[in-house]
Every structure is written in C-alpha cells, then in structure tokens.
Design a protein around this motif. Sequence first.
Motif, short mmCIF file in Angstrom:
data_model
loop_
_atom_site.label_atom_id
_atom_site.label_comp_id
_atom_site.label_asym_id
_atom_site.label_seq_id
_atom_site.Cartn_x
_atom_site.Cartn_y
_atom_site.Cartn_z
N ALA A 172 -5.52 0.72 -8.76
CA ALA A 172 -5.69 1.75 -9.80
C ALA A 172 -4.48 1.87 -10.71
O ALA A 172 -4.58 2.37 -11.83
N LEU A 173 -3.32 1.38 -10.25
CA LEU A 173 -2.12 1.48 -11.07
C LEU A 173 -2.22 0.67 -12.34
O LEU A 173 -1.54 0.96 -13.33
N LEU A 174 -3.07 -0.36 -12.32
CA LEU A 174 -3.21 -1.20 -13.51
C LEU A 174 -3.90 -0.45 -14.66
O LEU A 174 -3.89 -0.93 -15.79
N THR A 234 0.83 -1.21 0.00
CA THR A 234 0.00 0.00 0.00
C THR A 234 0.86 1.25 0.00
O THR A 234 0.61 2.21 -0.74
N VAL A 235 1.91 1.25 0.82
CA VAL A 235 2.83 2.39 0.89
C VAL A 235 3.55 2.57 -0.44
O VAL A 235 3.68 3.69 -0.95
N PHE A 236 4.00 1.45 -1.01
CA PHE A 236 4.73 1.52 -2.28
C PHE A 236 3.81 2.00 -3.41
O PHE A 236 4.23 2.81 -4.26
N ALA A 237 2.57 1.49 -3.43
CA ALA A 237 1.61 1.93 -4.45
C ALA A 237 1.37 3.44 -4.35
O ALA A 237 1.29 4.14 -5.37
N GLN A 238 1.25 3.94 -3.13
CA GLN A 238 1.04 5.36 -2.94
C GLN A 238 2.25 6.16 -3.41
O GLN A 238 2.11 7.25 -3.99
N LEU A 239 3.46 5.62 -3.18
CA LEU A 239 4.67 6.29 -3.64
C LEU A 239 4.67 6.41 -5.16
O LEU A 239 4.98 7.49 -5.71
N VAL A 240 4.33 5.32 -5.85
CA VAL A 240 4.30 5.35 -7.31
C VAL A 240 3.23 6.33 -7.80
O VAL A 240 3.46 7.10 -8.74
N ALA A 267 6.91 6.86 -16.39
CA ALA A 267 8.03 7.75 -16.05
C ALA A 267 8.35 7.67 -14.57
O ALA A 267 9.53 7.74 -14.17
N ALA A 268 7.32 7.49 -13.73
CA ALA A 268 7.55 7.36 -12.29
C ALA A 268 8.35 6.10 -11.98
O ALA A 268 9.21 6.11 -11.09
N ILE A 269 8.10 5.02 -12.70
CA ILE A 269 8.85 3.78 -12.49
C ILE A 269 10.31 3.96 -12.90
O ILE A 269 11.22 3.50 -12.22
N VAL A 270 10.52 4.65 -14.00
CA VAL A 270 11.90 4.93 -14.44
C VAL A 270 12.61 5.79 -13.39
O VAL A 270 13.77 5.54 -13.04
N LEU A 271 11.91 6.81 -12.87
CA LEU A 271 12.51 7.67 -11.84
C LEU A 271 12.78 6.87 -10.58
O LEU A 271 13.85 7.03 -9.96
N ASP A 278 2.10 8.97 -6.22
CA ASP A 278 2.55 10.34 -5.94
C ASP A 278 3.59 10.80 -6.97
O ASP A 278 3.56 11.95 -7.43
N LEU A 279 4.51 9.89 -7.32
CA LEU A 279 5.51 10.23 -8.34
C LEU A 279 4.83 10.47 -9.69
O LEU A 279 5.21 11.39 -10.43
N ALA A 280 3.82 9.64 -10.00
CA ALA A 280 3.10 9.81 -11.27
C ALA A 280 2.37 11.16 -11.30
O ALA A 280 2.38 11.85 -12.33
N ASP A 281 1.77 11.52 -10.18
CA ASP A 281 1.08 12.82 -10.12
C ASP A 281 2.08 13.96 -10.30
O ASP A 281 1.77 14.97 -10.95
N LEU A 282 3.26 13.81 -9.73
CA LEU A 282 4.29 14.84 -9.84
C LEU A 282 4.76 15.01 -11.28
O LEU A 282 5.04 16.13 -11.74
N LEU A 283 4.85 13.88 -12.00
CA LEU A 283 5.38 13.90 -13.36
C LEU A 283 4.30 14.09 -14.43
O LEU A 283 4.63 14.28 -15.60
N GLN A 284 3.03 14.06 -14.02
CA GLN A 284 1.94 14.12 -14.99
C GLN A 284 1.98 15.36 -15.89
O GLN A 284 1.73 15.25 -17.11
N PRO A 285 2.31 16.55 -15.37
CA PRO A 285 2.37 17.72 -16.27
C PRO A 285 3.39 17.57 -17.39
O PRO A 285 3.22 18.15 -18.47
N LEU A 286 4.44 16.78 -17.16
CA LEU A 286 5.48 16.60 -18.18
C LEU A 286 5.21 15.41 -19.10
O LEU A 286 5.51 15.47 -20.30
N PHE A 287 4.67 14.34 -18.55
CA PHE A 287 4.56 13.09 -19.31
C PHE A 287 3.13 12.66 -19.61
O PHE A 287 2.92 11.67 -20.30
#
Length: 241
Positions: free
Chosen positions: A124-126, A5-11, A29-33, A13-22
């Motif tokens: 939801a990541l799926l 659950t913690v790891f899913a939330q981390l991914v 992109a979050a997985i690559v980061l 959050d990273l996806a939300d951070l990168l969404q404006p760019l990708f």
Amino acid sequence: MSVFTVFAQLVEDLADLLQPLFGATAAAAAIVLFTALVRLLVHPLSRAAARGQKARTALQPKIAELRRKHAKDPQKLQRAVLELHAEEKVSPLSGCLPGLLQLPAFFLLYRLFSSTSIGGETNALLNHQLFSAPLGGRFADALGGGGLLGAASLVYLGLFALVTAVAAVNYRRTRRTMAATAPVTVADGGQQVPGLGAMNKVMPFLSFFTLFTVAVVPLAAALYVVTSTTWSAVERAVLYS
C-alpha cells in the motif's frame, strides 16, 4: 513476520501520525522523519569521527617531521606514521562508520519501495506520493509520464537543486580537509603511489554522485539520501567549526 513487514508498518504508523500536518505527503514526511531518527542514532559516531578528524589534522606537523626524517626510507616512514596514529589513539577509518551504519536503512527503503507486495499482500505504500511524484517511482518514470517539466519531474528537479547545493558545500569542505590532512603518498623508492594523486583529485567530486543516486532509485530512497546528505552538511558545519 518479516523485517520488511515490520518496517512497512513503521512507515505507515509514522505517516498516520503525521497525516494531520502533511496530508497527502505524510508518507514522504515519515521517510524524512525516519531518516532524521537514523541520523540521531549515529550522531555519537559522527561526533567521534569529527574528533578523529581534528586529531589527524593536529598530527600533521609531526607527520611532516617524520617525512623529513625518513625521506629515504618509505617503508620506515609508513610504519612510523602508523605507530604515531596508534600512540595518539587516532583511527584513520573512524570517519567511515557513520556512513556504513546507514546503509541498512537505505537498502530497507529501497527494497520496500521497489516491491509490489509485502508478506503476500499488496504494498500500500506505493500509493503514496510526494506532491505529484509516486514514492515508488523513479526519475525515468516521471520523464516518461509528463516530460521534463511535468508535475512529477519538477519534484525531482527540486531535489536535484538541493543535492547540487549540498554537494558544492561538501566539495569545498572535502578539498580543505584533504589539504589539511595530506596522507603518506610514497611507495618503495620514494615515488608516489601510482594512481593516488588522481584519486585525491577525484575524491572531492564524489559528493556529486548523489545526483546519480537520486535519479535512479525509488523516490522514497532518494528522499532518504537527500535528507541524510543535507543533515551531514549541517552536522559537519557544526562539528568541524
């Protein structure tokens, strides 16, 4: 709260951070980061492994001398080589640590994108994709959905091309390294250890095993593998130059 659950939330959050760019590929992109962050954490160990490799290469003239000195006593030769490594504070296993420490991160991604639910809720990541390929899908799913030249399959073909190029670089480097640091290969009676010669021939080809991994694991885990192996190739080119 579970580690998944913690790891899913981390991914997320990273996806939300990168969404404006990708945009729609932000989760990929979050997985690559995330992979890059993991590799940065183990980079000090990679540097130590590179120093160890260079030290083992520098010991080869002394090991060759020990081979000549103890040619008729294989057991004494092996003891002398181990003592030499201990004296020079060179560990023959130091190069394994960076890879071993990355396994938990890989298995977390594998489990995360293989599960339909996390903490009792729908995963939801799926729903995220890399272009037309779902991050929870596999190459077989892409083939079944649109054939070899389908939109999802083309994503995998691009990854396969990158992995093949990186594996070819690693293959050449591994062969050079093995030639420069030939191990003690004799057993009792001065004969070569059975099977070791064949193993030494096969080892450089292990880099291409990544192709199989990318083909059978979820795309998210495949992205981790591709990013990590590409990072390794660049890192080794710098550290071993």
